[in-house]
Design an enzyme around this catalytic site. Structure first.
Site, PDB file in Angstrom:
ATOM      1  N   GLU A   1       1.602   1.669   4.952  1.00  0.00           N
ATOM      2  CA  GLU A   1       2.393   0.701   5.849  1.00  0.00           C
ATOM      3  C   GLU A   1       3.161   1.760   6.924  1.00  0.00           C
ATOM      4  OE1 GLU A   1       4.257  -1.125   2.156  1.00  0.00           O
ATOM      5  OE2 GLU A   1       3.965  -3.126   3.664  1.00  0.00           O
TER       6      GLU A   1
ATOM      7  N   GLU B   1       0.293  -1.901  -4.151  1.00  0.00           N
ATOM      8  CA  GLU B   1       1.547  -2.552  -4.716  1.00  0.00           C
ATOM      9  C   GLU B   1       1.311  -3.600  -5.645  1.00  0.00           C
ATOM     10  OE1 GLU B   1       1.112  -1.884  -1.281  1.00  0.00           O
ATOM     11  OE2 GLU B   1       2.669  -1.357  -0.220  1.00  0.00           O
TER      12      GLU B   1
ATOM     13  N   GLY C   1       3.465   1.785   0.676  1.00  0.00           N
ATOM     14  CA  GLY C   1       4.428   2.163   1.819  1.00  0.00           C
ATOM     15  C   GLY C   1       3.860   3.321   2.591  1.00  0.00           C
TER      16      GLY C   1
ATOM     17  N   ALA D   1       6.395   4.023  -1.579  1.00  0.00           N
ATOM     18  CA  ALA D   1       7.658   3.968  -1.984  1.00  0.00           C
ATOM     19  C   ALA D   1       7.838   4.878  -3.277  1.00  0.00           C
ATOM     20  CB  ALA D   1       8.203   2.533  -2.305  1.00  0.00           C
TER      21      ALA D   1
END
Ligand SMILES: CCC/C=C/C(=O)SCCNC(=O)CCNC(=O)[C@H](O)C(C)(C)COP(=O)([O-])OP(=O)([O-])OC[C@H]1O[C@@H](n2cnc3c(N)ncnc32)[C@H](O)[C@@H]1OP(=O)([O-])[O-]
Length: 719
Positions: A103, A123, A100, A61
């Site tokens: 993910e 994270e 992310g 992210a």
């Protein structure tokens, strides 16, 4: 942004394009959503490959977006849509797939990685959890124990390790995108149901409840008050015990708590602070981007005590040829053995060959004649260091950089001993030097940008986080430590015990309280410095009261312990007692408590009840106040430099961002008000007097920490 191309006729290739690390910004997410729809709607396209431009799959992210209003398509439905797609989707992982990014890859049906790629869910290091389904998919794919390891530590794993876990399906040494495209063609007609990880049962060992209990206990012990690692365990537990949809709901709830927490803000600030220190500048205007380093091929270390040994190991492990010099035969033999042991243990851990052949040992300083850079690490004694610098200047090539590993002495005085003072800088390592991440690179008034750039680059090459700082007593770290240690001693005089002060500081998040820490590092170290400074053992005939030295309050408590031979762990006695010399288990010492009572009685001090808040405020705010003085004096370029030094060098809890970030969190006006309060109560303690910059920042409306540099510039220009 993302780009779409059709390759080999039937494969839709989606390339993430967001330099430098293809983070999943709003534009990239929108691109993925749109291009997935396009690929699914084109009848000629039978399968899809997702990759990242410039050899980097995805850094996760976009952390910059976290501070503001989030916009664009959210990650979770985007990843669900990929997983639910009717055509196979293959992730082509080059470089990194982190957070992310991984993910996203877990939402794909297949993962092909380059052999040099690294993957992970870091994270937790940003105060978060893998909140885009990662906490639910990873344990379903690789099992609960391995998922707990990766998610609670945030560590990056190599492609080979990822393959072993079953995290990726294939690794390749060739062009990953080409391999993934061929793979996508091969699997175009294969059924996808078994490839959707969210539909898998969670792979749990039989004693899963015991495992969670053990992991939770370990995480609580090591988290030092950080909340994200605990939430990570809770999220994986949800994956192990709940159906996928309910697990996702739990992940969402836990993520919501973390996302808005002060700890996440602190850790994200710290992420950028670490990178900001690489963009160093000097008051002369010299900067990281305009100063070129000179390559260093061969280095030397002078003095093979604890620090010299650690520095030698750090250099050799990073591939530098090192000349290691120790003039005493016995010391040299001991050092050789110790260094070889350190190298062998390190190599075993990393599964590589020990770099023993990188080091040439010698007893003669002449043997450093042809090196590019020397790091002097002899005893912390100015006269001795001056002599070494004179010798080095005579022996070395004129272009050799001469660096000192002093922890606080004047770099300028050393530079003055040499022919080329512009090539002299401080390189202050922290013990153990081959382990600790921090390096203070100290420039004196004569140090050239070339010397600073070279030392900063060398630091980076040996895996350190290097921070450029100005030349003053103690530089940044040790200068700020002084008022902190001083307050801790004053608190003992006034009624506290070492156990209580340490307990408060450890609850705050320090790995060790101030007294346990000084027992570990040795009380005699500071004592020798105070003796040299004329602070310890005042001449009683001078009529100086014992608790006042050089015009300010002074606590001789540490000196008194040293006079009794209580040097800390190594002598089995210090602020605590130990079962035997060298033991690490600190126990409260009744002798010390009576000694404090007698001391107070002798000086007519009435012990009063000191609470938790007073310990924290006096220790931390006096240190923070010194931090503001350092900024005012231009010794550190910005608050980030101080915070990075404290987290990496002094075990300041990272989830509190560093001392200056902590001050901003508490509120600068509160810090100012409490310092004023304590200064009024202790007017003979100058370190409690709020400094000009702190007052100025409060008067400017306490701007956010990112804006402090503007105020600092104004304050400096007025001085
Ligand atoms: C919400 C749902 C759950 C998901 C959460 C997440 O994914 S959380 C995220 C999980 N992901 C992570 O925790 C990964 C965090 N990143 C890293 O660990 C490292 O940057 C690296 C290993 C990717 C590259 O190391 P390296 O030594 O080669 O390079 P470098 O470190 O110097 O960085 C270069 C530049 O890129 C910048 N930047 C980097 N990443 C991001 C980002 N995600 N965003 C924005 N920017 C980012 C960095 O600031 C720097 O900018 P500067 O200073 O030049 O303006």
């Amino acid at each position: 942004m993302a780009q779409y191309t059709r390759v080999s006729g039937s494969v839709g290739l989606i390339t993430l394009q967001s330099p430098p690390v293809n983070a999943l910004s709003a534009a990239v997410r929108q691109g993925i959503v749109d291009l997935m729809q396009r690929a699914l709607s084109e009848p000629e396209v039978k399968s899809v490959v997702i990759c990242g431009q410039n050899g980097i799959f995805c850094g996760g992210a976009d952390i910059k977006e976290f501070g503001g209003q989030m916009s664009g398509p959210p990650l979770i439905p985007m990843i669900h849509a990929i997983e639910a797609a009717s055509k196979p989707v293959v992730a082509a992982i080059e470089g990194i797939a982190l957070g992310g990014g991984l993910e996203l890859a877990l939402g794909c049906h297949y993962r092909i990685a380059h052999s040099k790629a690294r993957v992970g869910l870091p994270e937790v290091t940003l105060g978060l959890l893998p909140g885009a389904g990662g906490s639910q998919r990873l344990p379903r794919l690789i099992g609960v124990p391995a998922a707990l390891d990766l998610i609670t530590t945030g560590r990056h794993v190599t492609a080979a390790e990822a393959l072993k876990f079953g995290l990726v399906d294939q690794i390749t040494d060739h062009n990953t995108v080409n391999v993934a495209v061929k793979f996508a063609q091969r699997v175009a007609d294969q059924p996808l149901d078994a490839r959707r990880i969210s539909t898998h049962p969670c792979l749990c060992p039989s004693d899963v409840a015991v495992l969670f209990e053990e992991v939770m206990q370990r995480v609580r012990r090591t988290a030092r008050g950080a909340i994200a690692p605990i939430a990570c365990v809770q999220a994986v537990r949800a994956a192990a015990t709940l159906p996928y949809n309910q697990g996702m709901e739990r992940e969402r709830e836990l993520m919501a708590t973390l996302f808005t927490s002060g700890q996440a803000r602190a850790l994200q600030y710290f992420f950028f602070a670490q990178r900001a220190v690489g963009r160093w500048s000097m008051p002369s205007g010299a900067r990281w981007d305009t100063s070129k380093p000179r390559p260093v091929h061969k280095a030397a270390v002078i003095g093979l005590g604890t620090m010299g040994r650690g520095i030698t190991v750090a250099l050799a492990q990073a591939g530098f040829s090192v000349v290691a010099v120790e003039t005493q035969e016995k010391q040299l033999m001991e050092a050789k053995q110790a260094i070889s042991g350190m190298l062998e243990r390190g190599a075993k851990r990393r599964g590589v060959a020990p770099a023993l052949d990188k080091i040439n040992y010698g007893r003669n300083i002449q043997s450093v004649a042809d090196v590019d850079l020397v790091i002097e690490a002899v005893f912390e004694d100015m006269a001795l260091k001056k002599k070494v610098f004179q010798q080095l200047s005579a022996v070395c090539k004129p272009s050799t950089f001469l660096c000192s590993n002093t922890s606080g002495l004047d770099i300028d005085q050393l530079a003055c001993q040499t022919r080329n003072p512009e090539l002299v800088v401080g390189m202050h390592f922290f013990a153990p030097a081959h382990v600790m991440k921090l390096l203070e690179v100290v420039y004196g008034p004569k140090s050239s940008p070339l010397a600073v750039a070279t030392a900063m680059q060398l630091g980076k090459k040996i895996g350190k986080v290097s921070v450029a700082v100005g030349n003053c007593r103690g530089f940044v770290g040790n200068r700020m430590l002084k008022p902190y240690l001083e307050q801790a001693l004053f608190l003992l005089e006034e009624g506290a015990t070492p156990e209580f002060v340490d307990q408060v500081l450890e609850e705050f998040g320090f790995a060790m309280g101030v007294f346990r820490m000084s027992d570990l590092s040795g009380l005699d170290v500071g004592w020798k410095v105070r003796l040299a400074d004329g602070l310890a053992m005042p001449d009683p005939t001078m009529g100086q009261p014992t608790r006042l030295r050089q015009g300010r309050r002074y606590s001789p408590l540490g000196d008194l312990l040293c006079e009794q031979g209580r040097f800390g762990q190594k002598t089995g006695r210090g602020w605590y007692q130990y079962d035997k010399p060298g033991s690490q288990v600190a126990k409260p010492d009744p002798w010390l408590h009576s000694f404090l009572d007698e001391y107070r009685a002798r000086h007519a001090l009435v012990a009063h009840r000191i609470d938790h808040q007073e310990v924290l405020e006096r220790c931390l705010y006096s240190m923070i106040n010194e931090g503001f003085r350092i900024l005012e004096d231009g010794i550190a370029a910005g608050p980030e430099d101080i915070d990075v030094i404290y987290v990496f060098g002094y075990s300041w809890p990272r989830h509190r961002g560093g001392p200056m970030f902590y001050a901003a969190t508490v509120g600068l006006n509160k810090v100012l008000e409490r310092l004023e309060h304590y200064y009024q109560a202790h007017p003979d303690v100058p370190s409690l007097q709020p400094c000009h910059l702190l007052r100025k920042l409060v008067a400017s409306g306490s701007p956010p920490i990112q804006k402090w540099r503007e105020v600092i510039k104004k304050v400096r220009s007025q001085l």
